[in-house]
Write a protein that holds these residues in place. Structure first.
Motif, PDB file in Angstrom:
ATOM      1  N   PHE A  90      -4.158  -0.799  -0.396  1.00  0.00           N
ATOM      2  CA  PHE A  90      -5.499  -1.146   0.037  1.00  0.00           C
ATOM      3  C   PHE A  90      -6.313  -2.006  -0.692  1.00  0.00           C
ATOM      4  N   HIS A  91      -5.688  -2.437  -1.823  1.00  0.00           N
ATOM      5  CA  HIS A  91      -6.646  -3.476  -2.632  1.00  0.00           C
ATOM      6  C   HIS A  91      -6.513  -4.970  -2.326  1.00  0.00           C
ATOM      7  N   LEU A  92      -5.520  -5.098  -1.701  1.00  0.00           N
ATOM      8  CA  LEU A  92      -5.228  -6.564  -1.049  1.00  0.00           C
ATOM      9  C   LEU A  92      -6.284  -6.932  -0.208  1.00  0.00           C
ATOM     10  N   ALA A  93      -6.761  -8.289  -0.027  1.00  0.00           N
ATOM     11  CA  ALA A  93      -7.909  -8.603   0.963  1.00  0.00           C
ATOM     12  C   ALA A  93      -7.498  -8.339   2.353  1.00  0.00           C
ATOM     13  N   GLY A  94      -8.578  -7.751   2.836  1.00  0.00           N
ATOM     14  CA  GLY A  94      -8.127  -7.554   4.373  1.00  0.00           C
ATOM     15  C   GLY A  94      -7.656  -6.174   4.685  1.00  0.00           C
ATOM     16  N   ARG A  95      -7.394  -5.339   3.407  1.00  0.00           N
ATOM     17  CA  ARG A  95      -6.786  -4.169   3.694  1.00  0.00           C
ATOM     18  C   ARG A  95      -7.766  -3.089   3.482  1.00  0.00           C
ATOM     19  N   GLY A  96      -9.040  -3.130   3.491  1.00  0.00           N
ATOM     20  CA  GLY A  96     -10.055  -2.312   3.417  1.00  0.00           C
ATOM     21  C   GLY A  96     -10.571  -1.983   2.094  1.00  0.00           C
ATOM     22  N   GLY A  97     -10.057  -2.343   0.950  1.00  0.00           N
ATOM     23  CA  GLY A  97     -10.553  -2.275  -0.285  1.00  0.00           C
ATOM     24  C   GLY A  97     -10.673  -0.750  -0.826  1.00  0.00           C
ATOM     25  N   LEU A  98     -11.250  -0.588  -2.103  1.00  0.00           N
ATOM     26  CA  LEU A  98     -11.516   0.816  -2.477  1.00  0.00           C
ATOM     27  C   LEU A  98     -12.275   1.687  -1.423  1.00  0.00           C
ATOM     28  N   LYS A  99     -13.229   1.331  -0.588  1.00  0.00           N
ATOM     29  CA  LYS A  99     -13.819   2.019   0.316  1.00  0.00           C
ATOM     30  C   LYS A  99     -13.024   2.483   1.548  1.00  0.00           C
ATOM     31  N   GLY A 100     -12.155   1.640   1.716  1.00  0.00           N
ATOM     32  CA  GLY A 100     -11.365   1.686   3.111  1.00  0.00           C
ATOM     33  C   GLY A 100     -10.194   2.900   2.274  1.00  0.00           C
ATOM     34  N   ALA A 101      -9.748   2.892   1.275  1.00  0.00           N
ATOM     35  CA  ALA A 101      -8.715   3.967   0.722  1.00  0.00           C
ATOM     36  C   ALA A 101      -9.531   5.301   0.814  1.00  0.00           C
ATOM     37  N   VAL A 102     -10.700   5.252   0.340  1.00  0.00           N
ATOM     38  CA  VAL A 102     -11.364   6.751   0.106  1.00  0.00           C
ATOM     39  C   VAL A 102     -11.771   7.115   1.678  1.00  0.00           C
ATOM     40  N   ARG A 103     -12.037   6.327   2.612  1.00  0.00           N
ATOM     41  CA  ARG A 103     -12.185   6.882   3.781  1.00  0.00           C
ATOM     42  C   ARG A 103     -10.750   7.341   4.446  1.00  0.00           C
ATOM     43  N   GLU A 104      -9.615   6.619   4.147  1.00  0.00           N
ATOM     44  CA  GLU A 104      -8.504   7.096   4.770  1.00  0.00           C
ATOM     45  C   GLU A 104      -8.067   8.551   4.362  1.00  0.00           C
ATOM     46  N   VAL A 105      -8.476   8.719   2.891  1.00  0.00           N
ATOM     47  CA  VAL A 105      -7.955  10.176   2.388  1.00  0.00           C
ATOM     48  C   VAL A 105      -8.997  11.081   2.900  1.00  0.00           C
ATOM     49  N   PHE A 155       2.427  11.262   3.790  1.00  0.00           N
ATOM     50  CA  PHE A 155       0.810  10.416   3.927  1.00  0.00           C
ATOM     51  C   PHE A 155       0.607   9.885   2.393  1.00  0.00           C
ATOM     52  N   TYR A 156       0.270   8.693   2.421  1.00  0.00           N
ATOM     53  CA  TYR A 156       0.475   7.799   1.102  1.00  0.00           C
ATOM     54  C   TYR A 156      -0.605   6.759   1.223  1.00  0.00           C
ATOM     55  N   VAL A 157      -1.610   6.816   0.142  1.00  0.00           N
ATOM     56  CA  VAL A 157      -2.560   5.740  -0.199  1.00  0.00           C
ATOM     57  C   VAL A 157      -2.404   5.146  -1.701  1.00  0.00           C
ATOM     58  N   ARG A 158      -2.289   3.919  -1.703  1.00  0.00           N
ATOM     59  CA  ARG A 158      -2.389   3.403  -3.052  1.00  0.00           C
ATOM     60  C   ARG A 158      -3.498   2.219  -3.125  1.00  0.00           C
ATOM     61  N   TYR A 159      -3.917   2.199  -4.322  1.00  0.00           N
ATOM     62  CA  TYR A 159      -4.976   1.301  -4.438  1.00  0.00           C
ATOM     63  C   TYR A 159      -4.742   0.596  -6.035  1.00  0.00           C
ATOM     64  N   MET A 160      -3.880  -0.462  -6.029  1.00  0.00           N
ATOM     65  CA  MET A 160      -3.450  -0.998  -7.308  1.00  0.00           C
ATOM     66  C   MET A 160      -2.304   0.001  -7.584  1.00  0.00           C
ATOM     67  N   ASP A 161      -2.609   0.749  -8.942  1.00  0.00           N
ATOM     68  CA  ASP A 161      -1.557   1.470  -9.562  1.00  0.00           C
ATOM     69  C   ASP A 161      -2.167   3.156  -9.526  1.00  0.00           C
ATOM     70  N   ASP A 162      -3.197   3.237  -8.508  1.00  0.00           N
ATOM     71  CA  ASP A 162      -3.755   4.583  -8.056  1.00  0.00           C
ATOM     72  C   ASP A 162      -3.074   5.099  -6.861  1.00  0.00           C
TER      73      ASP A 162
END
Length: 339
Positions: free
Chosen positions: A102-117, A210-217
């Motif tokens: 999710f940290h790449l441009a256009g993938r939702g960013g940090l908030k997108g990852a949080v919403r998904e989880v 079910f897997y969500v990654r933001y950089m190395d988190d």
């Protein structure tokens, strides 16, 4: 068209130059960015010619200490080239990278990852949440270069990536060769960090987790303990193959979701989405520091309002009704006074 021709196109060069001017707007007047800006129209065609001929060479990074923090700074022209490379490779590699990153441009960013989880956490029973300790510093140059070479065949661009990896740093006349790790604060590094963990993304996709990654988190949610153990085993195998650092002991949690867990500064539990205690504690520390430095009540209030605006931004519909739930009572005074 060769990738290096895209890197050196007017559109990409101008975008990279605009980024550099904005990023270094407040740099010291002796910084080389000002000379580059003064002579950019003369330097631009020379730079393009060097790059297309494969003759461009990065200079050493300078190690400086600013406000107690050690930073390694690229020369202005090198930073511009790295930004141009990152612009082109971002589009070129994007189709090959997991949509769960999710940290790449256009993938939702940090908030997108949080919403998904937050939207899926109630559907599962168990969680594995962790990140890599010292991730950037532990990245193996040879492995990363091979991963890039799997998708990038342009020899000139590959040479630039190789130089970016095997860089050297100057510290008051003393030079150090960097044999492991990638550069913090470099525009190319987030993309390289995403690519390096692609084997992990692929392995999780194969397992159907079910897997969500933001950089190395990252977070893995599982309906059963058995499936979670299988996923953890796969993670350990991939990390061993990539030779990355150990899982961060303070940021690793394995267990039932009913106990709740932190991820990206938020608190997840069956009762809803809240703010992680550490996020609030860091805010309180910042408020205390501003107060000790003599900041006005208006300045502190502005910081608190901006912090709260960021915390709830894009997530308000998912936040638990009482955002202070779970916070220490001693912390509440700060927010009542300044918010």
């Amino acid at each position: 068209m060769l990738l290096i021709e895209q890197v050196t196109s007017n559109e990409v060069m101008d975008a990279a130059y605009a980024w550099l001017c904005d990023r270094r707007e407040n740099y010291h007047y002796n910084n080389d960015v000002w000379q580059l800006r003064r002579w950019w129209q003369e330097k631009k065609p020379q730079l393009v010619e060097q790059l297309r001929a494969g003759k461009y060479r990065f200079r050493e990074q300078r190690r400086v200490t600013s406000q107690g923090e050690v930073k390694e700074i690229w020369a202005a022209l090198d930073a511009l080239v790295l930004k141009a490379v990152s612009i082109v490779l971002q589009d070129y590699l994007q189709p090959h990278l997991s949509t769960r990153c999710f940290h790449l441009a256009g993938r939702g960013g940090l908030k997108g990852a949080v919403r998904e989880v937050a939207d899926c956490v109630s559907k599962f029973e168990f969680v594995f949440r962790t990140d890599v300790k010292g991730y950037y510093a532990s990245i193996n140059h040879e492995i990363l270069y091979k991963l890039v070479a799997d998708y990038v065949q342009d020899p000139v661009v590959l040479d630039l990536v190789g130089q970016y990896l095997q860089r050297f740093v100057s510290d008051g006349g003393e030079y150090t060769d960097i044999v492991q790790g990638i550069s913090l604060g470099c525009p190319l590094s987030p993309l390289m960090g995403a690519l390096y963990l692609k084997p992990l993304d692929d392995r999780m996709a194969e397992l159907g987790c079910f897997y969500v990654r933001y950089m190395d988190d990252w977070v893995i949610l599982s309906p059963t303990r058995w499936k979670l153990r299988k996923a953890i085993k796969a993670v350990n195998e991939v990390m061993a193959d990539l030779r990355v650092g150990e899982k961060h002991p303070d940021k690793t949690f394995i267990g039932r979701i009913s106990r709740g867990f932190d991820f990206l500064g938020y608190w997840f539990s069956p009762s809803g989405l809240g703010i992680a205690q550490k996020t609030v504690e860091r805010c309180v520390e910042r408020i205390s520091r501003l107060y000790e430095q003599g900041a006005s009540f208006e300045r502190i209030g502005e910081y608190v309002r901006n912090w709260w605006r960021w915390v709830k931004g894009g997530l308000l519909g998912r936040m638990i009704a009482t955002w202070v739930k779970g916070l220490c009572k001693n912390n509440l005074n700060y927010f009542h006074v300044y918010a």
